[in-house]
Write a protein that holds these residues in place. Sequence first.
Motif, PDB file in Angstrom:
ATOM      1  N   CYS A 141      46.486  58.991  43.101  1.00 13.94           N
ATOM      2  CA  CYS A 141      45.260  58.549  42.826  1.00 13.94           C
ATOM      3  C   CYS A 141      44.467  58.577  43.873  1.00 13.94           C
ATOM      4  N   THR A 142      43.173  59.123  44.131  1.00  9.23           N
ATOM      5  CA  THR A 142      42.323  58.912  45.363  1.00  9.23           C
ATOM      6  C   THR A 142      41.957  57.336  45.135  1.00  9.23           C
ATOM      7  N   GLY A 143      41.459  57.101  46.578  1.00  5.03           N
ATOM      8  CA  GLY A 143      40.835  55.696  46.558  1.00  5.03           C
ATOM      9  C   GLY A 143      39.604  55.645  45.769  1.00  5.03           C
ATOM     10  N   GLU A 144      38.854  56.575  45.604  1.00  5.19           N
ATOM     11  CA  GLU A 144      37.682  56.708  44.881  1.00  5.19           C
ATOM     12  C   GLU A 144      38.050  56.556  43.207  1.00  5.19           C
ATOM     13  N   ALA A 145      39.140  56.988  42.827  1.00  7.98           N
ATOM     14  CA  ALA A 145      39.690  56.688  41.422  1.00  7.98           C
ATOM     15  C   ALA A 145      40.274  55.466  41.218  1.00  7.98           C
ATOM     16  N   VAL A 146      40.650  54.949  42.113  1.00  5.07           N
ATOM     17  CA  VAL A 146      41.287  53.276  41.918  1.00  5.07           C
ATOM     18  C   VAL A 146      40.038  52.739  41.892  1.00  5.07           C
ATOM     19  N   MET A 147      39.423  52.598  42.767  1.00  2.00           N
ATOM     20  CA  MET A 147      38.004  51.786  42.617  1.00  2.00           C
ATOM     21  C   MET A 147      37.198  51.902  41.394  1.00  2.00           C
ATOM     22  N   ARG A 148      37.097  53.325  40.929  1.00  2.00           N
ATOM     23  CA  ARG A 148      36.432  53.593  39.671  1.00  2.00           C
ATOM     24  C   ARG A 148      37.176  52.787  38.300  1.00  2.00           C
ATOM     25  N   TYR A 149      38.401  52.977  38.462  1.00  2.00           N
ATOM     26  CA  TYR A 149      39.635  52.353  37.447  1.00  2.00           C
ATOM     27  C   TYR A 149      39.270  50.921  37.464  1.00  2.00           C
ATOM     28  N   GLN A 150      39.406  50.368  38.633  1.00  2.00           N
ATOM     29  CA  GLN A 150      39.062  48.747  38.706  1.00  2.00           C
ATOM     30  C   GLN A 150      38.140  48.345  38.403  1.00  2.00           C
ATOM     31  N   GLY A 151      37.010  49.370  38.740  1.00  2.00           N
ATOM     32  CA  GLY A 151      35.584  48.861  38.541  1.00  2.00           C
ATOM     33  C   GLY A 151      35.180  48.636  37.080  1.00  2.00           C
ATOM     34  N   ARG A 152      36.109  49.384  36.065  1.00  2.00           N
ATOM     35  CA  ARG A 152      35.636  49.145  34.789  1.00  2.00           C
ATOM     36  C   ARG A 152      35.805  47.591  34.351  1.00  2.00           C
ATOM     37  N   ILE A 153      36.170  46.793  34.966  1.00  2.00           N
ATOM     38  CA  ILE A 153      36.028  45.472  34.852  1.00  2.00           C
ATOM     39  C   ILE A 153      35.117  44.599  35.858  1.00  2.00           C
ATOM     40  N   SER A 154      34.122  44.288  35.372  1.00  2.00           N
ATOM     41  CA  SER A 154      32.904  43.806  35.999  1.00  2.00           C
ATOM     42  C   SER A 154      33.203  42.610  36.782  1.00  2.00           C
ATOM     43  N   GLY A 155      32.638  42.568  38.004  1.00  2.00           N
ATOM     44  CA  GLY A 155      32.562  41.120  38.852  1.00  2.00           C
ATOM     45  C   GLY A 155      32.354  39.980  38.252  1.00  2.00           C
ATOM     46  N   PRO A 156      31.267  39.969  37.330  1.00  2.00           N
ATOM     47  CA  PRO A 156      31.289  38.642  36.716  1.00  2.00           C
ATOM     48  C   PRO A 156      32.300  37.943  35.886  1.00  2.00           C
ATOM     49  N   LEU A 157      32.746  38.956  34.936  1.00  2.00           N
ATOM     50  CA  LEU A 157      34.117  38.932  34.058  1.00  2.00           C
ATOM     51  C   LEU A 157      35.270  38.410  34.961  1.00  2.00           C
ATOM     52  N   LEU A 158      35.715  39.413  35.810  1.00  2.00           N
ATOM     53  CA  LEU A 158      36.810  38.880  36.917  1.00  2.00           C
ATOM     54  C   LEU A 158      36.526  37.680  37.612  1.00  2.00           C
ATOM     55  N   ASP A 159      35.213  37.300  37.757  1.00  2.00           N
ATOM     56  CA  ASP A 159      35.309  36.090  38.397  1.00  2.00           C
ATOM     57  C   ASP A 159      35.620  34.796  37.562  1.00  2.00           C
ATOM     58  N   ARG A 160      35.446  35.002  36.253  1.00  2.00           N
ATOM     59  CA  ARG A 160      35.861  33.783  35.262  1.00  2.00           C
ATOM     60  C   ARG A 160      37.256  33.702  35.003  1.00  2.00           C
ATOM     61  N   ILE A 161      38.157  34.748  35.648  1.00  2.00           N
ATOM     62  CA  ILE A 161      39.487  34.645  35.403  1.00  2.00           C
ATOM     63  C   ILE A 161      40.228  33.808  36.444  1.00  2.00           C
ATOM     64  N   ASP A 162      40.717  32.768  36.015  1.00  2.00           N
ATOM     65  CA  ASP A 162      41.401  31.785  37.070  1.00  2.00           C
ATOM     66  C   ASP A 162      42.418  32.489  37.974  1.00  2.00           C
ATOM     67  N   ILE A 163      43.465  32.925  37.421  1.00  2.00           N
ATOM     68  CA  ILE A 163      44.574  33.538  38.127  1.00  2.00           C
ATOM     69  C   ILE A 163      44.550  35.184  38.069  1.00  2.00           C
ATOM     70  N   GLN A 164      44.667  35.830  39.111  1.00  2.86           N
ATOM     71  CA  GLN A 164      44.744  37.208  39.203  1.00  2.86           C
ATOM     72  C   GLN A 164      45.781  37.522  40.080  1.00  2.86           C
ATOM     73  N   LEU A 165      47.012  38.078  39.123  1.00  2.08           N
ATOM     74  CA  LEU A 165      48.291  38.052  39.717  1.00  2.08           C
ATOM     75  C   LEU A 165      49.094  39.557  39.719  1.00  2.08           C
ATOM     76  N   PRO A 166      49.431  39.844  40.979  1.00  2.00           N
ATOM     77  CA  PRO A 166      50.271  41.153  41.105  1.00  2.00           C
ATOM     78  C   PRO A 166      51.543  41.078  40.578  1.00  2.00           C
ATOM     79  N   VAL A 167      52.098  41.759  39.593  1.00  2.00           N
ATOM     80  CA  VAL A 167      53.457  41.904  38.981  1.00  2.00           C
ATOM     81  C   VAL A 167      54.350  43.066  39.443  1.00  2.00           C
TER      82      VAL A 167
END
Length: 507
Positions: A369-395
């Motif tokens: 995946c290109t960097g742009e594709a990764v950013m576009r995919y992760q960008g489907r989750i808005s900043g305001p919603l992500l801001d409300r999630i307390d724990i953001q954990l890589p598995v």
Amino acid sequence: MSLAVLRSRALAGMEAPAVNVEVHLANGLPGMAIVGLPDTEVREAKDRVRAALQNSGFDIPARRITVNLAPADLPKESGRFDLPIALGILAASRQIRDDALERFEFAGELSLSGELRPIRGALAMAFAMIRQNEDEDSTRAFILPQANADEAALVDAAAIYPARTLLEVCAHFANTPDAPRLARYQRPTLPEAPVYPDFAEVKGQQHAKRALEVAAAGSHSAILIGPPGAGKSMLAARFPGLLPPMSEREALESAAVQSLAGGFSPERWRRRPFRSPHHTTSGVALVGGGNLPRPGEVSLAHHGVLFLDELPEFDRRVLEVLREPLESGQITISRAAHQADFPARFQLIAAMNPCPCGWLGHASGKCRCTGEAVMRYQGRISGPLLDRIDIQLPVAALPPDSMGAQAAGEASHLIAARVAQAHARQLERQGHANSQLTPGEVDRHCAPDDAGRRLLHSAAQHLHWSARAYHRVLKVARTIADLAGAEHVAANHVAEAIGYRRALRED
């Protein structure tokens, strides 16, 4: 007397307002009319009631029958009014005595043969009856279908008299002293502690298990980010087994919401809900709605877990409706003529892949995946919603050479014991979970020591946190301190909390 008045209840959100079912027999062409803002299901009651009365051996009065459901401005829906309408016709035509009807409330859908079918919201109706009894200093009881007896009897003070058929109800009000009477229903023996899948089945992933332990202890929301097969869904399915036992109040609130949706069963008593809607779910299905509003997934997960797998695959507009209930713990559904409030104090657990192909960061290097594709995919989750999630954990995925060598993990009941102790500390200190702390309570209970404050300020500046994110990290640090039995938040607690919020969009 050609007039009979019986009591029943409608549903309006979580409330069950009282309804008077008035039946009047008048001269004129035989027929039946139902008034009082009935919907289609209620209007069809006249055909069900007529057939049920005939098949039960009663006479249909050859008179003009008018049924009024008061108050007239309250919408009436479902078949719950079949039973009181049928009894009202019999009482008005003197086929049963009406002097004892005042001591009861009635609800139940009739089949054409006269059998009573279950209804939605029996628990909410029993609750409302008890509250009204207390306000009016009365002792009214409830007659409803046998299939609803278990859930209605969860309200300890409610006198529940279940019946299987219309004939059984009529026999209870018969003039003959030897007629069989309905018996008050006794609350059944409820199931023991619920059984959930065990964390011991998850091998490895110690970092993720620790993060979920923290999330369970403080009722924090969490998102797990990792490649396919890393164990995200497996961890989430076992998460409810870590949560503290439900209190009586929480169990009743959860059961009442389930009852409104028609999906409660006593086997799930004190079992925290685990809702996992598909990513094609609509916004209305998620938060609730409809012409006459009904609870959605966020309310059905009240005091439980809402698991959203493949989070970026959900429609972005659907995800945005989660913002308000995540903050407030309730949802208000407004329509042109109706408004309903539903509780929505759920714990959000989400899972997602880090990129469209899912293999970003995997040791195999399979991701293209290109960097742009990764950013576009992760960008489907808005900043305001992500801001409300307390724990953001890589598995991370387990290395292939270690899959067979991993020892069994720690059992759920051992983790749950630590979680329960930490939860008890929070209730003793502030009366609710750390995730629900107000800004003022954060200042009083979550203030870190000097080293922790410097570390937190440095992370906030480097990662460009919002004030909300800053406070949420403090709440997570307070939970980590509670798990450790610490009175105050120290630098090591802050450091661990910071480590749980660096999986996406870090600079």
